[in-house]
Design a protein around this motif. Structure first.
Motif, PDB file in Angstrom:
ATOM      1  N   UNK A   3       9.656   6.840   3.052  1.00 40.02           N
ATOM      2  CA  UNK A   3       8.210   6.769   3.215  1.00 40.02           C
ATOM      3  C   UNK A   3       7.698   7.130   1.824  1.00 40.02           C
ATOM      4  N   UNK A   4       8.104   8.525   1.551  1.00 37.64           N
ATOM      5  CA  UNK A   4       7.511   9.022   0.316  1.00 37.64           C
ATOM      6  C   UNK A   4       7.640   7.877  -0.925  1.00 37.64           C
ATOM      7  N   UNK A   5       8.705   7.251  -1.000  1.00 38.50           N
ATOM      8  CA  UNK A   5       8.900   6.326  -1.902  1.00 38.50           C
ATOM      9  C   UNK A   5       8.088   5.371  -1.801  1.00 38.50           C
ATOM     10  N   UNK A   6       7.916   4.705  -0.440  1.00 43.75           N
ATOM     11  CA  UNK A   6       6.706   3.562  -0.403  1.00 43.75           C
ATOM     12  C   UNK A   6       5.698   3.808  -1.108  1.00 43.75           C
ATOM     13  N   UNK A   7       5.191   5.071  -0.455  1.00 40.84           N
ATOM     14  CA  UNK A   7       3.599   5.747  -0.977  1.00 40.84           C
ATOM     15  C   UNK A   7       3.725   5.843  -2.180  1.00 40.84           C
ATOM     16  N   UNK A   8       4.652   6.552  -2.630  1.00 44.04           N
ATOM     17  CA  UNK A   8       4.549   6.909  -4.246  1.00 44.04           C
ATOM     18  C   UNK A   8       4.755   5.263  -5.158  1.00 44.04           C
ATOM     19  N   UNK A   9       5.430   4.693  -4.633  1.00 48.08           N
ATOM     20  CA  UNK A   9       5.575   3.417  -5.404  1.00 48.08           C
ATOM     21  C   UNK A   9       4.265   2.590  -5.132  1.00 48.08           C
ATOM     22  N   UNK A  10       3.620   2.438  -4.060  1.00 45.62           N
ATOM     23  CA  UNK A  10       2.257   1.985  -4.054  1.00 45.62           C
ATOM     24  C   UNK A  10       1.362   2.303  -5.040  1.00 45.62           C
ATOM     25  N   UNK A  11       1.343   3.926  -5.146  1.00 43.70           N
ATOM     26  CA  UNK A  11       0.263   4.774  -5.866  1.00 43.70           C
ATOM     27  C   UNK A  11       0.608   4.065  -7.456  1.00 43.70           C
TER      28      UNK A  11
END
Ligand SMILES: Nc1ncnc2c1ncn2[C@@H]1O[C@H](COP(=O)(O)OP(=O)(O)O)[C@@H](O)[C@H]1O
Ligand SMILES: [Mg+2]
Length: 600
Positions: free
Chosen positions: A254-262
């Motif tokens: 989840x962190x990576x998806x959010x971070x990636x989007x950012x």
């Protein structure tokens, strides 16, 4: 960032800071190291721009020679800083817990017996071993790690703003959304892992119980039942663990998806700037590097709250003990202790372990110098409580205990106890050599005196039969020592102390009838000329006493010599009859029942 830092500095936390203050030199140095680490981390992000723009874009050869050196220097500085910080912080942390441990042990050993009754031994032990570690973790890992992380974050944010302040503002708005889940996931993981720890503790105590009591499990055929109970507990632990890992496994993706989007957003906006010629690739990647480097420190900071809360709770538990006052108070101006032999007087004494539940009431008793007082009575009557008042293991609730007319609360506790030798019902030996156990409290005794005491306690031959004799360590013998052997060692210890007041609390209860006769003779010698209190498990022990008091329900119900008490036909007569008529087989135990242990 939703960091809920609830730190209220109460006086005891200031005391904790007092411990920290003593190491402020090292702390300061550690702080310098942290600033070096933070600075070099930020510098890493900073040099991305000259590397990209000057070397790769402009193909500047001078820079090509210079930059590798700069990078090496940055990393060497960072390494040195990390070493210094890591080492110094743990040094400070360990020295704080060493002090705390010393102080705790000091405090706990000074506290009155009442304190030990209220607290379980295991709990006290965990204060000294566990809680201080949690505090150390808070001081040396969490707080200092947090300091370093804060410095690093400040440095990196500086780089971000220096490189592109507009983009920085956007990032500041977008990124917290990516960091928030770290906090939320952490909270859930903590909740489940606390439960799984509790469930493991439960499992542990279950194992301890059933392994130690395996004889009873087998004797009552309870193996299937215990296996079932174990499987239940094991399953519960399994469930909590699985729940913990479900959250853990989910948190990174989840962190990576959010971070990636950012990051994608930043790439889009930043790339736009580069294409438009408002920015350079070096500028942009330097910015990106700083943003990426922010992830680690911020993640650690979100865990800070937990570590601090845990540490503060542990500090509270530790200071609860450090601030406990002993109930047995030393007099300010102790009276000089008179010369032996001593007269002990109980003057209208009442005593309660718990307020409002007296176990001794209105005791008036005068024991003359050198008198041998027998104490009899049914179990739970208050005999042990009565004699515990003499060495001030507890203080009276009402009235006074006097030694040669002086209230024992006016004597230095050390002086008072130096005049008393105690043999308790449960023989207590420490895991040390037999010699040291007998010489416990009489460390200046000679070898000769020691052996004399062993002889008089009829334990000499047993000790001689051991290959290492007096140097045998108790622990090496394991369960080989019988109750009688242990008790005779305790009697030897009391003999060696050679004190004018003697307290024998059912000291012969663990001996068989034959050994008892031997020890009885030893005790006769021991009691000569001493003011003795002999609590009798078997009335035969006190038949020859100068006087016998019978205690029942916390009161003295009868008093006199053996014969007169017998002919009076009262409580003592009943006790005596129960003991001697009920004796069908000579197993040396009255009523045919073994002594019941009072320990829960
Ligand atoms: N540490 C304690 N805390 C509370 N109650 C106690 C404690 N020790 C003994 N008692 C209670 O005090 C009473 C007297 O006990 P005790 O003096 O040990 O009797 P005895 O030695 O005659 O068998 C009993 O009711 C016992 O349960
Ligand atoms: Mg007792």
């Amino acid at each position: 960032m939703s960091l809920k830092l609830k730190i209220e500095l109460r006086p005891r936390h200031k005391r904790l800071l007092g411990y920290i203050r003593e190491s402020r030199g090292r702390l300061l140095l550690a702080m310098v190291c942290m600033i070096v680490v933070a600075g070099s981390t930020s510098a890493t992000a900073f040099v991305v721009k000259p590397v990209l723009d000057d070397i790769f874009m402009k193909k500047n050869e001078q820079m090509l020679l210079l930059m590798p050196f700069v990078v090496v220097i940055i990393y060497v500085l960072r390494a040195a800083g990390m070493y210094g910080q890591e080492f110094l912080m743990h040094y400070v942390g360990e020295s704080i817990i060493r002090q705390l441990r010393d102080n705790l042990y000091d405090r706990i050993t000074e506290l009155s017996l009442a304190f030990f009754h209220d607290k379980k031994t295991g709990v006290l032990m965990s204060r000294i071993t566990n809680d201080v570690n949690i505090i150390k973790n808070m001081v040396s890992t969490a707080v200092t790690g947090a300091l370093r992380d804060c410095f690093t974050i400040i440095g990196l944010i500086g780089v971000i703003f220096y490189r592109d302040w507009k983009l920085a503002i956007i990032a500041m708005i977008v990124l917290p959304f990516a960091f928030f889940p770290i906090y939320e996931f952490g909270r859930r993981i903590r909740r489940f892992s606390t439960r799984s720890q509790e469930s493991m503790a439960d499992l542990n105590s279950f194992l301890h119980e059933t392994f130690a009591g395996n004889k009873i499990v087998k004797a009552f055929g309870m193996e299937p039942w215990e296996k079932n109970r174990f499987m239940e507990k094991n399953k519960r632990y399994f469930r909590y663990e699985v729940k913990t890992y479900r959250v853990k496994a989910l948190s990174s993706p989840v962190m990576e998806i959010l971070g990636g989007t950012g990051v994608a957003l930043i790439i889009w906006y930043g790339g736009y700037g580069v294409i438009n010629g408002q920015s350079t690739p070096g500028n942009f990647f330097s910015f990106m590097t700083a943003v990426m480097l922010l992830y680690g420190p911020v993640k650690k900071l979100t865990r800070l709250n937990n570590a601090i809360q845990r540490g503060m709770a542990a500090a509270d538990r530790v200071f609860d003990i450090l601030e406990t006052e002993s109930e047995v108070v030393e007099p300010e101006n102790p009276a000089p202790i008179p010369d032996p032999p001593h007269r002990i007087t109980f003057e209208n004494v009442s005593f309660a372990y718990q307020p409002g539940e007296p176990v001794l009431r209105g005791i008036n008793l005068e024991v003359y110098p050198g008198e041998r007082l027998g104490i009899a009575g049914t179990s739970g009557g208050g005999k042990t409580s009565l004699v515990s008042l003499i060495p001030r293991f507890y203080d009276v609730t009402e009235g006074a205990v006097r030694l040669d007319g002086i209230d024992i609360r006016d004597l230095a506790v050390k002086d008072l106890r130096s005049r008393i030798a105690v043999v308790t019902q449960e023989p207590i030996l420490f895991n040390d050599t037999i010699g040291s156990n007998i010489a416990y409290g009489s460390t200046d005794a000679t070898q000769e005196q020691l052996l004399d005491a062993a002889r008089a306690a009829y334990i000499y031959e047993f000790i001689q039969s051991l290959p290492k004799g007096l140097d045998t360590v108790i622990g090496e013998l394991g369960n080989r020592l019988s109750g009688g052997e242990k008790q005779r060692m305790c009697i030897a210890r009391a003999l060696l102390k050679d004190a004018p007041i003697l307290i024998l609390d059912e000291a012969t209860s663990a001996l068989d009838a034959q050994a008892e006769q031997l020890v009885q003779k030893a005790l006769e010698n021991l009691m000569k000329g001493r003011t003795s209190f002999v609590i009798a498990h078997r009335l035969s022990t006190i038949i020859d006493a100068d006087r016998i008091v019978v205690i029942s329900g916390g009161k003295i119900v009868e008093e006199g010599r053996h014969e007169s008490l017998l002919s009076a036909g009262g409580e003592y007569y009943k006790l005596y009859n129960r003991q001697f008529s009920g004796r069908s087989s000579e197993n040396g135990r009255e009523n045919g029942f073994p002594e019941q242990s009072k320990k829960q």
